[in-house]
Design a protein around this motif. Structure first.
Motif, mmCIF file in Angstrom:
data_model
loop_
_atom_site.group_PDB
_atom_site.id
_atom_site.type_symbol
_atom_site.label_atom_id
_atom_site.label_comp_id
_atom_site.label_asym_id
_atom_site.label_seq_id
_atom_site.Cartn_x
_atom_site.Cartn_y
_atom_site.Cartn_z
ATOM 1 N N ALA A 114 -25.122 -42.420 -6.874
ATOM 2 C CA ALA A 114 -25.620 -43.633 -7.510
ATOM 3 C C ALA A 114 -27.137 -43.623 -7.537
ATOM 4 C CB ALA A 114 -25.129 -44.874 -6.774
ATOM 5 N N ARG A 115 -27.697 -44.303 -8.518
ATOM 6 C CA ARG A 115 -29.129 -44.602 -8.512
ATOM 7 C C ARG A 115 -29.351 -46.076 -8.205
ATOM 8 N NH1 ARG A 115 -34.158 -43.552 -12.748
ATOM 9 N NH2 ARG A 115 -35.472 -45.180 -11.816
ATOM 10 N N TYR A 116 -28.451 -46.930 -8.649
ATOM 11 C CA TYR A 116 -28.567 -48.373 -8.424
ATOM 12 C C TYR A 116 -27.414 -48.828 -7.530
ATOM 13 C CZ TYR A 116 -31.687 -47.988 -12.434
ATOM 14 O OH TYR A 116 -32.714 -47.623 -13.274
ATOM 15 N N VAL A 117 -27.746 -49.607 -6.513
ATOM 16 C CA VAL A 117 -26.737 -50.166 -5.608
ATOM 17 C C VAL A 117 -26.886 -51.676 -5.621
ATOM 18 C CG1 VAL A 117 -25.885 -50.259 -3.244
ATOM 19 C CG2 VAL A 117 -26.758 -48.099 -4.165
ATOM 20 N N ALA A 118 -25.791 -52.375 -5.920
ATOM 21 C CA ALA A 118 -25.805 -53.829 -5.976
ATOM 22 C C ALA A 118 -24.998 -54.404 -4.818
ATOM 23 C CB ALA A 118 -25.214 -54.320 -7.298
ATOM 24 N N ALA A 130 -19.200 -62.694 3.458
ATOM 25 C CA ALA A 130 -18.483 -61.638 2.745
ATOM 26 C C ALA A 130 -19.376 -61.116 1.630
ATOM 27 C CB ALA A 130 -17.173 -62.186 2.171
ATOM 28 N N ALA A 131 -19.351 -59.800 1.409
ATOM 29 C CA ALA A 131 -20.208 -59.209 0.383
ATOM 30 C C ALA A 131 -19.540 -57.963 -0.174
ATOM 31 C CB ALA A 131 -21.577 -58.860 0.950
ATOM 32 N N ARG A 132 -19.700 -57.759 -1.466
ATOM 33 C CA ARG A 132 -19.143 -56.566 -2.102
ATOM 34 C C ARG A 132 -20.286 -55.696 -2.637
ATOM 35 N NH1 ARG A 132 -18.194 -60.622 -6.004
ATOM 36 N NH2 ARG A 132 -19.137 -60.138 -8.040
ATOM 37 N N VAL A 133 -19.988 -54.415 -2.812
ATOM 38 C CA VAL A 133 -20.984 -53.420 -3.208
ATOM 39 C C VAL A 133 -20.543 -52.755 -4.507
ATOM 40 C CG1 VAL A 133 -22.160 -51.274 -2.546
ATOM 41 C CG2 VAL A 133 -21.615 -52.998 -0.817
ATOM 42 N N GLU A 134 -21.520 -52.497 -5.395
ATOM 43 C CA GLU A 134 -21.272 -51.789 -6.645
ATOM 44 C C GLU A 134 -22.272 -50.646 -6.782
ATOM 45 O OE1 GLU A 134 -20.222 -54.957 -9.962
ATOM 46 O OE2 GLU A 134 -21.830 -55.664 -8.635
ATOM 47 N N PHE A 135 -21.836 -49.550 -7.420
ATOM 48 C CA PHE A 135 -22.692 -48.400 -7.710
ATOM 49 C C PHE A 135 -22.902 -48.285 -9.215
ATOM 50 C CE2 PHE A 135 -21.180 -45.811 -3.765
ATOM 51 C CZ PHE A 135 -21.942 -46.635 -2.946
ATOM 52 N N SER A 136 -24.086 -47.762 -9.588
ATOM 53 C CA SER A 136 -24.362 -47.498 -10.995
ATOM 54 C C SER A 136 -25.312 -46.309 -11.097
ATOM 55 C CB SER A 136 -24.997 -48.718 -11.667
ATOM 56 O OG SER A 136 -25.420 -48.400 -12.990
ATOM 57 N N THR A 137 -25.144 -45.540 -12.150
ATOM 58 C CA THR A 137 -26.068 -44.427 -12.395
ATOM 59 C C THR A 137 -27.116 -44.769 -13.452
ATOM 60 O OG1 THR A 137 -24.540 -43.494 -14.027
ATOM 61 C CG2 THR A 137 -24.366 -42.692 -11.752
ATOM 62 N N ASP A 138 -26.887 -45.825 -14.239
ATOM 63 C CA ASP A 138 -27.830 -46.160 -15.318
ATOM 64 C C ASP A 138 -28.368 -47.584 -15.227
ATOM 65 O OD1 ASP A 138 -25.619 -47.645 -16.036
ATOM 66 O OD2 ASP A 138 -25.207 -46.548 -17.890
ATOM 67 N N GLY A 139 -27.898 -48.384 -14.274
ATOM 68 C CA GLY A 139 -28.367 -49.761 -14.158
ATOM 69 C C GLY A 139 -27.724 -50.722 -15.128
ATOM 70 N N VAL A 140 -26.792 -50.244 -15.926
ATOM 71 C CA VAL A 140 -26.117 -51.083 -16.920
ATOM 72 C C VAL A 140 -24.635 -51.218 -16.582
ATOM 73 C CG1 VAL A 140 -25.524 -51.342 -19.365
ATOM 74 C CG2 VAL A 140 -27.767 -50.406 -18.694
ATOM 75 N N ARG A 141 -23.986 -50.094 -16.377
ATOM 76 C CA ARG A 141 -22.553 -50.080 -16.065
ATOM 77 C C ARG A 141 -22.382 -49.883 -14.554
ATOM 78 N NH1 ARG A 141 -23.357 -47.190 -20.656
ATOM 79 N NH2 ARG A 141 -23.608 -45.281 -19.415
ATOM 80 N N TYR A 142 -21.698 -50.821 -13.905
ATOM 81 C CA TYR A 142 -21.486 -50.790 -12.457
ATOM 82 C C TYR A 142 -20.006 -50.619 -12.145
ATOM 83 C CZ TYR A 142 -26.282 -52.224 -11.448
ATOM 84 O OH TYR A 142 -27.649 -52.272 -11.336
ATOM 85 N N GLN A 143 -19.730 -49.920 -11.058
ATOM 86 C CA GLN A 143 -18.365 -49.732 -10.589
ATOM 87 C C GLN A 143 -18.235 -50.277 -9.177
ATOM 88 O OE1 GLN A 143 -17.637 -45.514 -10.900
ATOM 89 N NE2 GLN A 143 -16.927 -45.678 -13.021
ATOM 90 N N GLN A 144 -17.105 -50.927 -8.908
ATOM 91 C CA GLN A 144 -16.865 -51.457 -7.573
ATOM 92 C C GLN A 144 -16.784 -50.319 -6.558
ATOM 93 O OE1 GLN A 144 -16.683 -54.581 -6.540
ATOM 94 N NE2 GLN A 144 -16.907 -55.557 -8.550
#
Length: 304
Positions: free
Chosen positions: A292-296, A259-273
């Motif tokens: 997004a610029r950053y994907v976790a 199982a894995a979840r994904v988060e998006f961020s535009t600044d690399g600091v604040r992430y949204q589910q």
């Protein structure tokens, strides 16, 4: 200009006093007004640099466009405030021809490339395929080549047999002048690639958490390498710039995907589910449009 015996510059156009060199800085000379092209060549000797300077350079039919070809790459510059469509004569030596994304026609001296450039813009084109004649000593003039992507091209306009090579793969084809011949190299990547993550920087870097291998292996385009997340591992990929993301896909080596979840961020600091990776088998996907610029990607548990 011989820089250090291992690299140098070829200057095309302008007058004798076009450039000024101060240490490791090169600037236009005072009063220089003519447009010019500067080619940077690495790993060449002084003799090789001299030979490159004598080689014919690409020329555009429209004087507002400048062109250069270095290490096979074709650079085009529109130095005007208007959109330009023009033909670019690209000299190539020998019997083979390198072709680029778009449309071109084989000539005795090289290729004739059809270019379209927006106002005040530039384009860098990678050689997608190398074509070599199998019937006759050289490819026939008038052979039209339309490169759809890095794996597919369409040939027409002249009758010939030829070999097509790209990305370490090759095939042979027969072209009949009266109709189009479509060729796709099996196993070749269809660049330009839709994968925003390919080859991008990843985190964490060293030191890595216990049990985790480098996450760069997840985005290097090599199916023989993989990221080992360890327990509850989390990786982040920097897309390089803010991009519109349509889906996130993970390809696991085994069918027992965690199982894995994904988060998006535009600044690399604040992430949204953004959601979770769903599906069956080795490929799991989240279909979610977003910017997004950053994907976790965070893995739950301790998968193999």
């Amino acid at each position: 200009l011989d820089v250090d015996g291992r690299a140098g510059l070829v200057v095309r156009g302008g007058s004798e006093h076009t450039l000024a060199v101060y240490g490791d800085t090169i600037v236009p000379a005072e009063g220089a007004r003519e447009p010019l092209v500067i080619e940077g060549h690495c790993g060449v000797s002084a003799g090789e640099l001299s030979a490159l300077a004598r080689r014919a350079a690409p020329t555009a039919g429209d004087g507002r466009v400048r062109a250069a070809r270095v290490d096979g790459y074709l650079s085009l510059f529109n130095l005007s405030a208007n959109e330009v469509e023009t033909r670019v004569a690209v000299p190539q030596q020998g019997g083979s021809r390198e072709v680029y994304e778009g449309e071109q026609t084989v000539t005795r001296e090289g290729i004739d490339y059809g270019a379209r450039l927006d106002a005040a813009s530039a384009s860098l084109l990678a050689p997608r395929f190398t074509l070599s004649a199998l019937s006759g000593r050289s490819l026939p003039s008038g052979l039209r080549v339309r490169v759809a992507d890095g794996a597919t091209l369409i040939l027409s306009g002249a009758h010939c047999r030829l070999r097509i090579e790209a990305q370490g793969r090759g095939t042979e084809a027969t072209v009949r002048g009266g109709r189009e011949t479509r060729v796709t190299l099996r196993g070749a990547q269809a660049f330009p690639h839709h994968d925003h993550a390919l080859g991008r920087n990843t985190f964490p870097t060293n030191p890595l958490p216990p049990g985790m291998s480098s996450p760069g292996a997840a985005v290097d385009g090599d199916p023989d390498t993989a990221w080992r997340p360890g327990r509850d591992g989390r990786m982040v990929v920097d897309l390089g710039t803010r991009a519109e993301v349509r889906w996130v896909e993970a390809r696991w080596r085994t069918g027992a995907a965690p199982a894995a979840r994904v988060e998006f961020s535009t600044d690399g600091v604040r992430y949204q589910q953004a959601g979770t990776l769903d599906g069956r088998g080795r490929v799991r996907r989240l279909t979610r449009a977003g910017s997004a610029r950053y994907v976790a990607v965070t893995v739950q548990g301790a998968p193999h």
